[in-house]
Structure formats: structure tokens, C-alpha cells
Scaffold this motif. Structure first.
Motif, PDB file in Angstrom:
ATOM      1  N   TRP A 193      -7.474  -3.412   0.685  1.00 55.47           N
ATOM      2  CA  TRP A 193      -6.285  -3.547  -0.144  1.00 55.47           C
ATOM      3  C   TRP A 193      -6.010  -4.973  -0.633  1.00 55.47           C
ATOM      4  O   TRP A 193      -5.539  -5.178  -1.734  1.00 55.47           O
ATOM      5  CB  TRP A 193      -5.068  -2.992   0.576  1.00 55.47           C
ATOM      6  CG  TRP A 193      -3.914  -2.784  -0.341  1.00 55.47           C
ATOM      7  CD1 TRP A 193      -2.709  -3.409  -0.309  1.00 55.47           C
ATOM      8  CD2 TRP A 193      -3.860  -1.888  -1.459  1.00 55.47           C
ATOM      9  NE1 TRP A 193      -1.900  -2.957  -1.316  1.00 55.47           N
ATOM     10  CE2 TRP A 193      -2.589  -2.016  -2.049  1.00 55.47           C
ATOM     11  CE3 TRP A 193      -4.761  -0.995  -2.033  1.00 55.47           C
ATOM     12  CZ2 TRP A 193      -2.199  -1.288  -3.156  1.00 55.47           C
ATOM     13  CZ3 TRP A 193      -4.374  -0.272  -3.138  1.00 55.47           C
ATOM     14  CH2 TRP A 193      -3.114  -0.427  -3.684  1.00 55.47           C
ATOM     15  N   PHE A 232       0.829  -1.201   0.000  1.00 60.08           N
ATOM     16  CA  PHE A 232       0.000   0.000   0.000  1.00 60.08           C
ATOM     17  C   PHE A 232       0.873   1.264   0.000  1.00 60.08           C
ATOM     18  O   PHE A 232       0.620   2.204  -0.753  1.00 60.08           O
ATOM     19  CB  PHE A 232      -0.957   0.002   1.197  1.00 60.08           C
ATOM     20  CG  PHE A 232      -1.943   1.120   1.156  1.00 60.08           C
ATOM     21  CD1 PHE A 232      -3.027   1.074   0.296  1.00 60.08           C
ATOM     22  CD2 PHE A 232      -1.788   2.235   1.951  1.00 60.08           C
ATOM     23  CE1 PHE A 232      -3.948   2.110   0.233  1.00 60.08           C
ATOM     24  CE2 PHE A 232      -2.688   3.285   1.905  1.00 60.08           C
ATOM     25  CZ  PHE A 232      -3.778   3.220   1.043  1.00 60.08           C
ATOM     26  N   TYR A 266      -7.304   1.235   1.684  1.00 59.77           N
ATOM     27  CA  TYR A 266      -6.404   0.465   2.537  1.00 59.77           C
ATOM     28  C   TYR A 266      -7.150  -0.701   3.183  1.00 59.77           C
ATOM     29  O   TYR A 266      -6.636  -1.819   3.235  1.00 59.77           O
ATOM     30  CB  TYR A 266      -5.780   1.357   3.600  1.00 59.77           C
ATOM     31  CG  TYR A 266      -4.884   0.599   4.551  1.00 59.77           C
ATOM     32  CD1 TYR A 266      -3.605   0.219   4.164  1.00 59.77           C
ATOM     33  CD2 TYR A 266      -5.321   0.256   5.829  1.00 59.77           C
ATOM     34  CE1 TYR A 266      -2.780  -0.478   5.016  1.00 59.77           C
ATOM     35  CE2 TYR A 266      -4.507  -0.452   6.692  1.00 59.77           C
ATOM     36  CZ  TYR A 266      -3.237  -0.819   6.274  1.00 59.77           C
ATOM     37  OH  TYR A 266      -2.429  -1.526   7.123  1.00 59.77           O
TER      38      TYR A 266
END
Length: 175
Positions: A50, A10, A47
């Protein structure tokens, strides 16, 4: 379960694509603080998902989250409030030449004169370089709507007083 590999992936994505995603957020909102909020909200949502996102086109996924959040925000603006902080954030890239700053400001003001849908269509078509079909998918509208919305927006931008070229007198300081 999130681990170091999840976080590293990420972080690498944000390093590579973050500046362009932030510019999309700024062009959609026209305001630094709102763009920062929109950008951070899109990254937060991405996130969390992700593991799913990595397998897909991550930039496209996060950009879609950004556009969807922007749409949600203007549909229900009273649910989104600015948050005060004790100190302003650090700012990068303030060494830009004055002319570039003025030009960006002019573009930003001209984009703000468009409706939200027109602004989103122009940003996705010409800044994000999406096809009409991909723009329609991102906005959840038909290709015909993208074409007509973009045509209206471009006509407004052509007539925008914010984007007119300065006269010779203005350039020489005699205006």
C-alpha cells in the motif's frame, strides 16, 4: 512500517472502491465464493504494497492485481482451493428487486459462456470502462488482440440464449 495512517488510507480506499472491485471479481469468475476469494486475495496483496500504491492510481493498481490473480488462478487451478468456514459470511444488499436479480443472473450466465480471456476483455472494456489500450495493458496483450477478442465476445453475447428478451407469452405467464 505500517501505522494508523497506512491502515486508515487502505480502509478508506476499500470503502470507496471495494464494491466496484468485488463486482469486477464476480464478473470475471461468475461465482460468488470464487469472486470473494479473488477479491480478498487482491486486497491482501495490495495492502502489503500500500505505501507504494498510494502514490499511484490505487483503483487501477488493485484492479490490475485482481485481473492478474484471476489469470494466475485459471492457469493453475489446482493450486487454488476453496476454504471451508464454520459459518457463512454476512451478506449485504439482499433487498434487490427480483427483476434485477434475474437480470444479473442472466448476464452472469452469458458471461460464463465466454472464454476467460473474452470475459476479462468485456469486463474491463465495458464494466470498468477502460480504453482498448488500457485493457491491452491490463491483460498483457496487444490492442489488436483486445479488439478481436472483444468482437468475438460481443458476437457470442448477442447470440446468447441467456440474454434474449422474453416473449409476450412468457411475460404473461402463458408460455
Amino acid at each position: 512500517m505500517r501505522g494508523p495512517e497506512h491502515d486508515e488510507s487502505f480502509v478508506r480506499f476499500v470503502r470507496e472502491c471495494g464494491p466496484q472491485l468485488y463486482r469486477v471479481a464476480y464478473l470475471l469468475t461468475g461465482q460468488t465464493a470464487t469472486a470473494e476469494d479473488l477479491y480478498q486475495a487482491a486486497l491482501t496483496r495490495s495492502y502489503v504494497a500500500w505505501r507504494r500504491v498510494r502514490e499511484q492510481d490505487a483503483y487501477r493498481y488493485v484492479r490490475r492485481v485482481l485481473v492478474n490473480l484471476h489469470t494466475d488462478w485459471w492457469r493453475a487451478p489446482r493450486t487454488w482451493r476453496e476454504r471451508t468456514v464454520s459459518a457463512p459470511p454476512e451478506r449485504a444488499g439482499l433487498d434487490d428487486p427480483a427483476a434485477a436479480v434475474v437480470h444479473r443472473d442472466q448476464i452472469g450466465r452469458a458471461l460464463q459462456r465466454l472464454t476467460r480471456r473474452e470475459r476479462a476483455a468485456v469486463v474491463l472494456r465495458y464494466f470498468a470502462d477502460l480504453s482498448e489500450h488500457d485493457t491491452a495493458q491490463e491483460l498483457g496483450v496487444s490492442v489488436g488482440t483486445v479488439k478481436s477478442t472483444t468482437a468475438r465476445a460481443l458476437a457470442k453475447l448477442r447470440l446468447s440464449p441467456d440474454l434474449t428478451e422474453p416473449s409476450e407469452e412468457e411475460l404473461s405467464g402463458h408460455a
